[in-house]
Design an enzyme around this catalytic site. Structure first.
Site, short mmCIF file in Angstrom:
data_model
loop_
_atom_site.label_atom_id
_atom_site.label_comp_id
_atom_site.label_asym_id
_atom_site.label_seq_id
_atom_site.Cartn_x
_atom_site.Cartn_y
_atom_site.Cartn_z
N ASP A 9 -61.88 59.09 -40.21
CA ASP A 9 -61.90 58.52 -41.54
C ASP A 9 -60.44 58.49 -42.02
O ASP A 9 -59.58 59.18 -41.45
CB ASP A 9 -62.78 59.38 -42.45
N ASP A 11 -59.31 58.05 -45.87
CA ASP A 11 -59.07 58.61 -47.19
C ASP A 11 -59.59 60.03 -47.32
O ASP A 11 -60.76 60.31 -47.06
CB ASP A 11 -59.71 57.72 -48.25
#
Length: 237
Positions: A9, A11
């Site tokens: 991922d 963020d």
């Protein structure tokens, strides 16, 4: 255990989200004032929250639900009762410029990427949000040359925890789920989504506020919980 591919991922996994979001809001508030709007921080926060809430309600499950230009377009209409394309564009741009100014990789990211590269492990970023913004973030963090694939939810038409972002990345590398690890901060999006397609998962939250593994069960339980990003070398490289 070593893996043929590791998916990350973006963020609040590769960099902390909260200081960037705060810097973006400060920049957008300054842009409001520069464009002639009388605005205090409390009013700004209320407008931003209302625009965000309305956008997410109407575009849930799509990359548009994260689009700050939409938030500010709706905030302007709520505040001034009118449509102003130039102001909405300026506010959204100001937010992302302020946001980017605070972006810094988590400690250990570069060391982990070095170890994965040395091991011949393929790297993908599998992320919700619009492609343009996520490309800008990778460029700002100066890690674009370390990433073999970017899969953004806007491109594939579904957001994590849908299987599609994960299977798209797996197909790009011609890998089986058992050969890949997903690393992310969001239990419902990253852990549940990757577990559902048969991938191993690692939970890492850049701001350190990850829930204890013991409190998670079923598809919400990751295979690994990382207290520091660098701990990933013991898991994946």
């Amino acid at each position: 255990m070593s893996y043929e591919a590791v998916f990350f991922d973006l963020d609040n996994t590769l960099y902390p989200y909260a200081p960037c979001n705060e810097a973006g809001k400060r920049a957008a508030l300054a842009a409001f004032r520069d464009r002639g709007y009388e605005m205090d921080r409390e009013t700004f926060d209320e407008l931003y929250a209302a625009g965000r809430r309305e956008t997410k309600r109407e575009t849930r499950g799509t990359a548009a639900s994260h689009d700050r230009h939409i938030y500010f377009k709706r905030a302007l209409r709520r505040h001034a009762g009118e449509h102003d394309a130039a102001d909405a564009l300026a506010l959204g741009d100001a937010y992302w410029e302020g946001y980017a100014s605070e972006m810094e990789l988590c400690d250990g990211v570069e060391r982990v990427f070095d170890a994965l590269a040395e091991a011949g492990t393929e790297i993908a970023v599998v992320t919700n949000l619009t492609t343009r913004v996520q490309l800008q973030k990778l460029s700002r963090l100066a890690i674009d040359d370390r990433i073999d694939r970017l899969v953004a939810s806007e491109e594939v038409g579904r957001e994590k925890p849908s299987a599609i972002p994960f299977t798209t990345a797996l197909a790009a590398f011609d890998r089986r789920p058992s050969e890949a690890l997903m690393v992310g901060d969001n239990v419902d999006a990253d852990v549940v989504g990757a577990n559902a397609v048969g991938m191993d998962t690692a939970l890492f939250v850049a701001d350190g506020d990850a829930p204890p593994v013991e409190s998670l069960d079923g598809d919400r339980r990751p295979d690994h919980r990382l207290d520091a990003f660098a701990d990933l070398t013991e898991v994946a490289a």
